[in-house]
Write a protein that holds these residues in place. Structure first.
Motif, PDB file in Angstrom:
ATOM      1  N   GLU A   1       0.832  -1.205   0.000  1.00  0.00           N
ATOM      2  CA  GLU A   1       0.000   0.000   0.000  1.00  0.00           C
ATOM      3  C   GLU A   1       0.867   1.255   0.000  1.00  0.00           C
TER       4      GLU A   1
ATOM      5  N   SER B   1       2.116   1.945  -3.386  1.00  0.00           N
ATOM      6  CA  SER B   1       1.027   2.476  -4.204  1.00  0.00           C
ATOM      7  C   SER B   1       0.806   3.964  -3.947  1.00  0.00           C
ATOM      8  N   LYS B   2       0.784   4.359  -2.678  1.00  0.00           N
ATOM      9  CA  LYS B   2       0.574   5.771  -2.332  1.00  0.00           C
ATOM     10  C   LYS B   2       1.744   6.637  -2.793  1.00  0.00           C
ATOM     11  N   GLU B   3       2.961   6.105  -2.707  1.00  0.00           N
ATOM     12  CA  GLU B   3       4.127   6.859  -3.181  1.00  0.00           C
ATOM     13  C   GLU B   3       4.040   7.101  -4.684  1.00  0.00           C
TER      14      GLU B   3
ATOM     15  N   PHE C   1       1.459   9.762  -5.297  1.00  0.00           N
ATOM     16  CA  PHE C   1       1.998  11.077  -4.933  1.00  0.00           C
ATOM     17  C   PHE C   1       2.872  11.630  -6.061  1.00  0.00           C
TER      18      PHE C   1
ATOM     19  N   ALA D   1      -2.377  14.425  -1.811  1.00  0.00           N
ATOM     20  CA  ALA D   1      -1.685  13.157  -2.065  1.00  0.00           C
ATOM     21  C   ALA D   1      -0.574  12.924  -1.043  1.00  0.00           C
TER      22      ALA D   1
ATOM     23  N   GLU E   1      -2.235  11.858   2.197  1.00  0.00           N
ATOM     24  CA  GLU E   1      -2.713  10.477   2.086  1.00  0.00           C
ATOM     25  C   GLU E   1      -1.554   9.496   2.183  1.00  0.00           C
ATOM     26  N   LEU E   2      -0.399   9.872   1.646  1.00  0.00           N
ATOM     27  CA  LEU E   2       0.810   9.060   1.808  1.00  0.00           C
ATOM     28  C   LEU E   2       1.225   9.031   3.279  1.00  0.00           C
TER      29      LEU E   2
ATOM     30  N   SER F   1      -0.961   6.696   5.103  1.00  0.00           N
ATOM     31  CA  SER F   1      -0.577   5.316   4.820  1.00  0.00           C
ATOM     32  C   SER F   1       0.643   4.918   5.643  1.00  0.00           C
TER      33      SER F   1
END
Length: 429
Positions: free
Chosen positions: A57, A60-62, A65, A118, A121-122, A125
Motif C-alpha cells: 500500500e 502504491s501511495k508513493e 503522490f 496526495a 494520504e501518503l 498510509s
C-alpha cells in the motif's frame, strides 16, 4: 559394477554425504529451539503478511503522490476550413489548415492543493503502517509473556505433582505403620491425580499459545520448544511520570493520525474553494492557407465564467465536515488521555501487587505450607489444613506469573500509545 561406483563418487563430489546427514539432523532438532524475544521480533517483522500488505500500500501511495506532481498534458489540434466545398472551395485548393497546441493551466492553487492531499494520504498510509507495526510488536510482547507464564505454570504444576508424590510416599509409610487410615491414602491419591490433570491442562494451554505466537510470522506449526525466560526486575523498571507520558502521547502515532486527518479535511475545503474559479486555457499555433500559400500565427485563450456553478454546495459540505472533524478530533484525543491515564494507574497497581507477592505474601505462604505439612505428618493438622495451605501457595505463585504477563501487556499498551517502537522491540534506548 564399476559404473555404479563412478556414479556414487560423482554424487559424492556434488553433494557430500556428511552434508546430507547434517541437514537431516538440523531439521530433526529444529523443534528443540529456545527462542529469544529478539528472534521472535525479527521473524515477525520479516514474514508477517499483514505488514507486507501495508508495504505494498505504501508503494502504491508513493506512486500516486509522484503522479499528482505531473502537469496536465498539452493538446494538439488540427482544424481544416474551406475544404470539399463547391466552386472555388472544391477539393483542398482553398483549404485553410490550423495546427494548434493548447494547455490548461490550473489556477488558484489547485495543483498545489492536489499535491498536498496526495502527500497527506501518503502520510496516513505511513501512519497506518507504523500503527500496525506497533500493534504487531504489542501482540508479540503479549503472547511472548503469556507463553512465559504458561511455561512457569507447567513448572508449578510439575512441582505440585512431585510434592504430592513425595507426600503419597510418606502417607503410605504412615498407613503401614498404623498411624494413618487408608482413607488418607485415597485422599492423597485423588489429590495427586488432580494435580497430574492440571499439569496436562497447562501443557495444552502452552501448546495453544505457541501456535498463536508462531502464526504471527506465518508458521502454522510452532517449530520451537520454549521461549527464553526474561526476568522482570521491578527495581530497575523505568518509571515515567504520567505528565511525561502525556507529553509523549501528543507525538504518538494515534495523535498524529488525528492531526493528519483533520488537516486533510481542511485541504478538501481549500480544494473545493479553489474549484469555484475556473482554469485558464491558452492555445497557439500556425494557420496555413493553400489559396495564397501564406502562414499566420494563431493565439487563443479560454476562461469560463463562473456564473451558474460556483461549487457552493461542496464548499458548504466541506465546512460542515471540518467542523465535525474538529469535534471528533478533540473527543478522540480526550479518549487517548483517558486510556493512557487508566493504563498508567493499572500498571502501577500491578507493580505494587507483584512487589507484595514476591517479597512477603509468597514467602509467608511457603513457610505456612512447610509448617502445616510437617505438622500434618505428626497429626497436629488435618487433611483439609494441609491442602488448603498447598492450594493457597500454588494459587499465589500462579497469580504472580499471570500478574507478570499482565504487567508486560499493560506496559506494551502504553508504549503503543506513545509510539515507543524501540522499547516494544526489546531494545535499549
Amino acid at each position: 559394477m564399476k559404473k555404479s561406483i563412478y556414479i556414487l563418487l560423482a554424487i559424492g563430489m556434488i553433494l557430500p554425504l556428511p552434508h546430507v546427514a547434517f541437514a537431516e539432523i538440523e531439521s530433526d532438532t529444529s523443534a528443540n529451539i529456545v527462542l529469544s524475544q529478539q528472534t521472535v521480533v525479527e521473524r515477525v517483522l520479516k514474514n508477517n503478511l499483514g505488514l507486507k500488505a501495508l508495504q505494498s500500500e505504501l508503494r502504491s501511495k508513493e506512486a500516486l503522490f509522484r503522479q499528482e506532481k505531473a502537469w496536465k498534458n498539452p493538446e494538439f489540434e488540427v482544424e481544416a476550413e474551406n475544404v470539399l466545398g463547391t466552386g472555388a472551395s472544391k477539393g483542398f485548393d482553398s483549404a485553410e489548415t490550423t495546427y494548434k497546441f493548447s494547455e490548461e493551466f490550473e489556477l488558484w492553487g489547485k495543483r498545489g492543493f492536489r499535491i498536498q492531499v496526495a502527500e497527506l494520504e501518503l502520510a496516513l498510509s505511513k501512519n497506518r503502517y507504523q500503527q500496525f507495526k506497533l500493534s504487531l510488536l504489542k501482540s508479540i510482547n503479549d503472547l511472548y509473556s503469556q507463553v512465559m507464564a504458561a511455561q512457569g505454570k507447567i513448572l508449578l504444576a510439575q512441582e505440585k505433582v512431585e510434592l504430592n508424590k513425595s507426600l503419597m510416599t510418606e502417607i503410605r509409610r504412615m498407613v503401614k505403620a498404623g498411624r494413618f487410615s487408608s482413607v488418607e491414602e485415597k485422599r492423597t491419591h485423588i489429590r495427586l491425580s488432580k494435580s497430574t490433570l492440571s499439569e496436562k491442562k497447562a501443557k495444552k494451554e502452552l501448546a495453544i499459545l505457541k501456535h498463536q505466537l508462531s502464526l504471527l510470522w506465518g508458521d502454522k506449526t510452532p517449530l520451537f520448544e520454549n521461549v527464553e525466560k526474561t526476568e522482570l526486575d521491578l527495581e530497575k523498571e523505568e518509571i515515567s511520570s504520567l505528565g511525561t507520558l502525556q507529553e509523549q502521547l501528543t507525538s504518538g502515532p494515534e495523535s498524529k493520525r488525528l492531526d493528519i486527518e483533520k488537516e486533510l479535511v481542511l485541504l478538501y475545503l481549500k480544494q473545493d474553494q479553489s474549484e469555484a474559479l475556473p482554469n485558464l486555457t491558452l492555445s497557439g499555433g500556425i494557420k496555413d492557407s493553400r489559396a495564397d500559400n501564406t502562414q499566420t500565427w494563431v493565439f487563443g485563450a479560454a476562461f469560463p465564467f463562473p456564473i451558474f456553478d460556483r461549487n457552493g454546495g461542496k464548499i458548504e459540505s466541506a465546512k460542515a465536515n471540518l467542523e465535525q472533524r474538529d469535534k471528533e478530533t478533540d473527543a478522540s484525543k480526550q479518549a487517548l488521555y483517558l486510556a493512557l491515564t487508566k493504563l498508567y494507574h493499572q500498571k502501577a497497581l500491578i507493580r505494587e501487587n507483584l512487589v507484595s507477592l514476591k517479597t512477603s505474601i509468597i514467602p509467608d505462604a511457603q513457610d505456612v505450607y512447610q509448617s502445616v505439612r510437617k505438622g500434618y505428618l505428626k497429626g497436629r493438622y488435618s487433611y483439609l489444613d494441609l491442602f488448603d495451605a498447598q492450594d493457597s501457595l500454588f494459587e499465589l505463585k500462579e497469580n504472580y506469573a499471570e500478574a507478570v504477563a499482565d504487567f508486560y501487556r499493560t506496559r506494551a499498551e502504553i508504549w503503543v500509545l506513545v509510539g515507543n517502537e524501540i522499547k516494544l522491540k526489546g531494545e535499549s534506548l
